[in-house]
Design a protein around this motif. Sequence first.
Motif, PDB file in Angstrom:
ATOM      1  N   GLN A  51       0.840  -1.186   0.000  1.00 44.03           N
ATOM      2  CA  GLN A  51       0.000   0.000   0.000  1.00 44.03           C
ATOM      3  C   GLN A  51       0.885   1.250   0.000  1.00 44.03           C
ATOM      4  O   GLN A  51       2.095   1.189   0.248  1.00 44.03           O
ATOM      5  CB  GLN A  51      -0.908   0.003   1.232  1.00 44.03           C
ATOM      6  N   SER A  77     -10.326   6.652   1.652  1.00 48.93           N
ATOM      7  CA  SER A  77     -11.497   6.016   1.047  1.00 48.93           C
ATOM      8  C   SER A  77     -11.145   4.806   0.196  1.00 48.93           C
ATOM      9  O   SER A  77     -11.913   3.840   0.143  1.00 48.93           O
ATOM     10  CB  SER A  77     -12.258   7.032   0.184  1.00 48.93           C
ATOM     11  N   ALA A  78      -9.995   4.860  -0.482  1.00 47.60           N
ATOM     12  CA  ALA A  78      -9.684   3.792  -1.434  1.00 47.60           C
ATOM     13  C   ALA A  78      -8.184   3.502  -1.480  1.00 47.60           C
ATOM     14  O   ALA A  78      -7.513   3.787  -2.468  1.00 47.60           O
ATOM     15  CB  ALA A  78     -10.194   4.175  -2.825  1.00 47.60           C
ATOM     16  N   LYS A  80      -6.449   0.614  -1.681  1.00 47.42           N
ATOM     17  CA  LYS A  80      -6.026  -0.358  -2.683  1.00 47.42           C
ATOM     18  C   LYS A  80      -6.122   0.234  -4.085  1.00 47.42           C
ATOM     19  O   LYS A  80      -5.241   0.033  -4.927  1.00 47.42           O
ATOM     20  CB  LYS A  80      -6.882  -1.622  -2.590  1.00 47.42           C
ATOM     21  N   THR A  81      -7.197   0.971  -4.325  1.00 44.46           N
ATOM     22  CA  THR A  81      -7.386   1.605  -5.622  1.00 44.46           C
ATOM     23  C   THR A  81      -6.283   2.620  -5.886  1.00 44.46           C
ATOM     24  O   THR A  81      -5.722   2.680  -6.995  1.00 44.46           O
ATOM     25  CB  THR A  81      -8.750   2.317  -5.672  1.00 44.46           C
ATOM     26  N   THR A 125      -9.174  -4.365  -7.998  1.00 46.81           N
ATOM     27  CA  THR A 125      -9.103  -4.120  -6.558  1.00 46.81           C
ATOM     28  C   THR A 125     -10.521  -3.790  -6.097  1.00 46.81           C
ATOM     29  O   THR A 125     -11.390  -3.473  -6.912  1.00 46.81           O
ATOM     30  CB  THR A 125      -8.169  -2.951  -6.229  1.00 46.81           C
ATOM     31  N   ASP A 127     -12.428  -1.422  -3.081  1.00 44.81           N
ATOM     32  CA  ASP A 127     -12.505  -0.501  -1.944  1.00 44.81           C
ATOM     33  C   ASP A 127     -13.941   0.004  -1.902  1.00 44.81           C
ATOM     34  O   ASP A 127     -14.305   0.932  -2.634  1.00 44.81           O
ATOM     35  CB  ASP A 127     -11.560   0.692  -2.124  1.00 44.81           C
ATOM     36  N   ARG A 128     -14.763  -0.617  -1.080  1.00 48.62           N
ATOM     37  CA  ARG A 128     -16.181  -0.238  -1.049  1.00 48.62           C
ATOM     38  C   ARG A 128     -16.332   1.195  -0.571  1.00 48.62           C
ATOM     39  O   ARG A 128     -15.788   1.567   0.478  1.00 48.62           O
ATOM     40  CB  ARG A 128     -16.958  -1.177  -0.142  1.00 48.62           C
ATOM     41  N   GLY A 151     -17.341  -0.782  -5.412  1.00 51.52           N
ATOM     42  CA  GLY A 151     -15.950  -0.442  -5.157  1.00 51.52           C
ATOM     43  C   GLY A 151     -14.942  -1.200  -5.983  1.00 51.52           C
ATOM     44  O   GLY A 151     -13.726  -1.013  -5.810  1.00 51.52           O
ATOM     45  N   ALA A 172     -15.603   3.199  -6.436  1.00 52.59           N
ATOM     46  CA  ALA A 172     -14.471   3.528  -5.576  1.00 52.59           C
ATOM     47  C   ALA A 172     -14.021   4.960  -5.842  1.00 52.59           C
ATOM     48  O   ALA A 172     -13.783   5.349  -6.988  1.00 52.59           O
ATOM     49  CB  ALA A 172     -13.320   2.557  -5.829  1.00 52.59           C
TER      50      ALA A 172
END
Length: 212
Positions: A51, A77-78, A80-81, A125, A127-128, A151, A172
Amino acid sequence: MTKLLPLTFGLLLLLSACGGGDDDSAGTNGCEEVDAPEAKPGGGHRPPDEQLDASKTYEVAVETNCGTFTIELDLDSAPKTAASFVALAEDGFFDDTTFHRIVPGFVIQGGDPTGTGSGGPGYQTVDRPKPGARYTKGVVAMAKTSADPPGAAGSQFFVVTGADVGLPPEYAVLGRVVQGLDVVERIGQLGDPETEQPTQPVVVSGMTVSTR
């Protein structure tokens, strides 16, 4: 394969991808007139193993023939994105790609190397988004199909050009445009509202990642 489009507007798109360079001339709209780049194959990439450093602020400058705009990434918020987007940008994944979908007053959408609306890096990826996520002008989020979970993200992203386009919290949230919103608005005028196709090529020449 289902197109990666926000659910509210599900029209299919085809981008005419012809080869060639630019003619070094500027159009009346402030965008340099260029030819669409040749399509590139999608897939072949793997998500990053690590990350991003949460103590830093990451910005991505998106260079286009209409000017440059800068996205500040939302690691909260995101995460991984954001890590995926940075890895792809630093690898040159987005270089010589187009904004293949432009809907005036709604979004501009890019990040597909194939230019068809169906391409991606070969992975996703997730990320909800937060339940209260809103997609207002300048917000940058990731496109997905209706079959994907909330996400889910590959490489296709969209920038909101409407005041508040009323999308559900399904996409996302990558970040927000913090510089060059006028460039985004300029690009947003170059779309056919019925076909959602660009009226002239808008090409991403490169992306530059910086931290502070």
